[in-house]
Design an enzyme around this catalytic site. Structure first.
Site, PDB file in Angstrom:
ATOM      1  N   ASP A 166       0.864  -1.181   0.000  1.00 53.84           N
ATOM      2  CA  ASP A 166       0.000   0.000   0.000  1.00 53.84           C
ATOM      3  C   ASP A 166       0.901   1.232   0.000  1.00 53.84           C
ATOM      4  O   ASP A 166       2.041   1.168   0.465  1.00 53.84           O
ATOM      5  CB  ASP A 166      -0.917   0.009   1.232  1.00 53.84           C
ATOM      6  CG  ASP A 166      -2.156   0.871   1.034  1.00 53.84           C
ATOM      7  OD1 ASP A 166      -3.264   0.315   0.951  1.00 53.84           O
ATOM      8  OD2 ASP A 166      -2.018   2.111   0.957  1.00 53.84           O
TER       9      ASP A 166
ATOM     10  N   ARG B 258     -16.606   3.335  -2.918  1.00 54.25           N
ATOM     11  CA  ARG B 258     -17.805   4.167  -3.057  1.00 54.25           C
ATOM     12  C   ARG B 258     -18.266   4.727  -1.721  1.00 54.25           C
ATOM     13  O   ARG B 258     -18.081   4.119  -0.676  1.00 54.25           O
ATOM     14  CB  ARG B 258     -18.956   3.322  -3.614  1.00 54.25           C
ATOM     15  CG  ARG B 258     -18.905   3.145  -5.092  1.00 54.25           C
ATOM     16  CD  ARG B 258     -20.261   2.734  -5.623  1.00 54.25           C
ATOM     17  NE  ARG B 258     -20.592   1.350  -5.335  1.00 54.25           N
ATOM     18  CZ  ARG B 258     -21.763   0.809  -5.619  1.00 54.25           C
ATOM     19  NH1 ARG B 258     -22.713   1.545  -6.164  1.00 54.25           N
ATOM     20  NH2 ARG B 258     -22.004  -0.456  -5.366  1.00 54.25           N
TER      21      ARG B 258
ATOM     22  N   ARG C 113     -20.565   3.112  -9.053  1.00 50.88           N
ATOM     23  CA  ARG C 113     -19.194   2.626  -9.284  1.00 50.88           C
ATOM     24  C   ARG C 113     -18.493   3.491 -10.332  1.00 50.88           C
ATOM     25  O   ARG C 113     -17.298   3.724 -10.268  1.00 50.88           O
ATOM     26  CB  ARG C 113     -19.224   1.168  -9.748  1.00 50.88           C
ATOM     27  CG  ARG C 113     -19.710   0.189  -8.683  1.00 50.88           C
ATOM     28  CD  ARG C 113     -19.697  -1.240  -9.208  1.00 50.88           C
ATOM     29  NE  ARG C 113     -20.152  -2.186  -8.189  1.00 50.88           N
ATOM     30  CZ  ARG C 113     -21.412  -2.570  -8.052  1.00 50.88           C
ATOM     31  NH1 ARG C 113     -22.344  -2.079  -8.850  1.00 50.88           N
ATOM     32  NH2 ARG C 113     -21.744  -3.434  -7.113  1.00 50.88           N
TER      33      ARG C 113
ATOM     34  N   ASN D 255     -13.141  -0.731  -8.638  1.00 49.82           N
ATOM     35  CA  ASN D 255     -14.242  -0.241  -9.480  1.00 49.82           C
ATOM     36  C   ASN D 255     -13.895   1.066 -10.182  1.00 49.82           C
ATOM     37  O   ASN D 255     -13.044   1.804  -9.697  1.00 49.82           O
ATOM     38  CB  ASN D 255     -15.492  -0.046  -8.613  1.00 49.82           C
ATOM     39  CG  ASN D 255     -16.198  -1.354  -8.335  1.00 49.82           C
ATOM     40  OD1 ASN D 255     -16.396  -2.155  -9.234  1.00 49.82           O
ATOM     41  ND2 ASN D 255     -16.584  -1.576  -7.080  1.00 49.82           N
TER      42      ASN D 255
ATOM     43  N   ARG E 229     -24.406 -13.003  -4.384  1.00 46.95           N
ATOM     44  CA  ARG E 229     -25.514 -12.208  -3.841  1.00 46.95           C
ATOM     45  C   ARG E 229     -26.848 -12.752  -4.340  1.00 46.95           C
ATOM     46  O   ARG E 229     -27.795 -12.913  -3.559  1.00 46.95           O
ATOM     47  CB  ARG E 229     -25.342 -10.737  -4.235  1.00 46.95           C
ATOM     48  CG  ARG E 229     -24.233 -10.050  -3.468  1.00 46.95           C
ATOM     49  CD  ARG E 229     -23.930  -8.653  -3.974  1.00 46.95           C
ATOM     50  NE  ARG E 229     -22.975  -7.982  -3.081  1.00 46.95           N
ATOM     51  CZ  ARG E 229     -22.198  -6.971  -3.427  1.00 46.95           C
ATOM     52  NH1 ARG E 229     -22.242  -6.492  -4.674  1.00 46.95           N
ATOM     53  NH2 ARG E 229     -21.366  -6.426  -2.554  1.00 46.95           N
TER      54      ARG E 229
ATOM     55  N   HIS F  40     -20.122  -5.078 -14.204  1.00 45.98           N
ATOM     56  CA  HIS F  40     -20.350  -5.032 -12.756  1.00 45.98           C
ATOM     57  C   HIS F  40     -20.910  -3.656 -12.412  1.00 45.98           C
ATOM     58  O   HIS F  40     -20.196  -2.757 -11.977  1.00 45.98           O
ATOM     59  CB  HIS F  40     -19.023  -5.274 -12.031  1.00 45.98           C
ATOM     60  CG  HIS F  40     -19.147  -5.364 -10.538  1.00 45.98           C
ATOM     61  ND1 HIS F  40     -20.055  -6.183  -9.908  1.00 45.98           N
ATOM     62  CD2 HIS F  40     -18.461  -4.740  -9.544  1.00 45.98           C
ATOM     63  CE1 HIS F  40     -19.912  -6.055  -8.600  1.00 45.98           C
ATOM     64  NE2 HIS F  40     -18.956  -5.183  -8.357  1.00 45.98           N
TER      65      HIS F  40
END
Length: 318
Positions: free
Chosen positions: A34, A83, A89, A121, A152, A176
């Site tokens: 990171d 988000r 997105r 995204n 989902r 997506h």
């Protein structure tokens, strides 16, 4: 045999969850990268200190230097901004296209033989940017979306029918985003297609339509509840399933954002389709028969993805 090396680019909520899940499944050693100093190091140390309790033999390290991902077998990319409530997105494209360019350069320089899974995204467009900049073969760069969207859908169906999630199979085509295409005809409970379950009186078409819409809105529903970020447990689990299929050559049939050239009449685009994932990466794109309504919905979704890719091209550093 030496343990596999799995690099996680982005040490936020998804990155940390990925690191923990990968350890629990003993898929390999983990490097967290990171740009935020201390974050990947701290999370790596925290998870490493859980390994004696969980009985896991794996090495964890964190770094702010792309050199740490050198020779990784798998790279999972979650870097970028998530988000917030009220955002789609697609609103993330300006920042995240630039982030993906930097990540792609890091992969190209350090692990050009890796299998790369993107979670950032807007997914389909970000996979395209990552592939363009990294220069890796198309079958080695893929986006995690379909496994999550299908999970989902499966969960909501299991709740509606009061059956085990293990007995529900379902998958989602397309980008997506809001134009994703859940496919009831190809979705089953214990092998019984959803349209037949409607005829059998297990549910109504109206309820099924509501579940399909809830699937499309699945990410936004969680963003609205969390208020400070987006989903991370289920996305991480989905990416780990894909990584495991590659590392163990499982030949799993999984829907994901793959490079489609020729199938479905498409001439080269990243979009959600059913695939086979094994040691060769995306070993096959499965082309299923679509009816007129499904074709129209898929075409609309592809058009949306094309627009995002075009916007990404404009935003990429020249």
């Amino acid at each position: 045999m030496a343990r596999k090396k799995i690099a996680l680019v982005g040490a936020g909520n998804i990155g940390g969850t990925l690191a923990h899940l990968i350890g629990l499944k003993e898929l390999g050693d983990v490097v967290l990268f990171d740009i935020a100093e201390g974050t990947p190091q701290g999370k790596a140390l925290d998870i490493a200190e859980s390994t004696p309790i969980e009985g896991v033999d794996a090495s964890y390290s964190g770094s702010n230097d792309y050199a740490a991902i050198k020779d990784a077998d798998v790279v999972i990319v979650t870097a970028g901004v998530p988000r917030k409530p009220g955002m789609s997105r697609d609103d993330l494209i300006g920042i995240n296209a630039k982030v993906m360019s930097a990540v792609g350069q890091g992969i190209r320089a350090n692990c050009p033989n890796a299998f790369v899974i993107c979670i950032t995204n807007p997914l389909d467009a970000m996979v395209w940017v990552l592939r363009e900049v990294s220069g890796l073969p198309h079958n080695k760069v893929v986006g995690m979306a379909g496994v999550l969207d299908s999970a989902r859908f499966r969960y909501f169906l299991s709740e509606e029918f009061n059956v085990s999630v293990k007995d529900v199979n379902a998958f989602v085509l397309g980008g997506h985003g809001d134009t994703m295409v859940p496919l009831p005809r190809y979705s089953t409970v214990a092998g019984i297609p959803l349209p037949d379950l409607v005829k059998m009186g297990w549910t109504t078409q109206e309820k099924l339509d509501q579940i399909i819409q809830r699937t499309r809105d699945g990410g936004a529903e969680i963003v609205g509840l969390l208020k400070t970020g987006s989903a991370f447990y289920a996305p991480a689990a989905a990416a780990v399933q894909m990584a495991e299929a590659y590392l163990k050559d499982q030949k799993r049939v999984l829907p994901c954002a793959a490079w489609v050239e020729g199938q479905y009449g498409l001439d080269g685009i990243y979009v959600g389709v059913p695939t086979i994932i094994g040691a060769g990466g995306i070993e096959k794109v499965i082309e299923i028969e679509l009816n007129a309504d499904e074709k129209a919905a898929f075409a609309k979704s592809v058009d949306s993805v094309r627009g995002l890719i075009a916007a990404s091209k404009e935003l990429m550093p020249k």
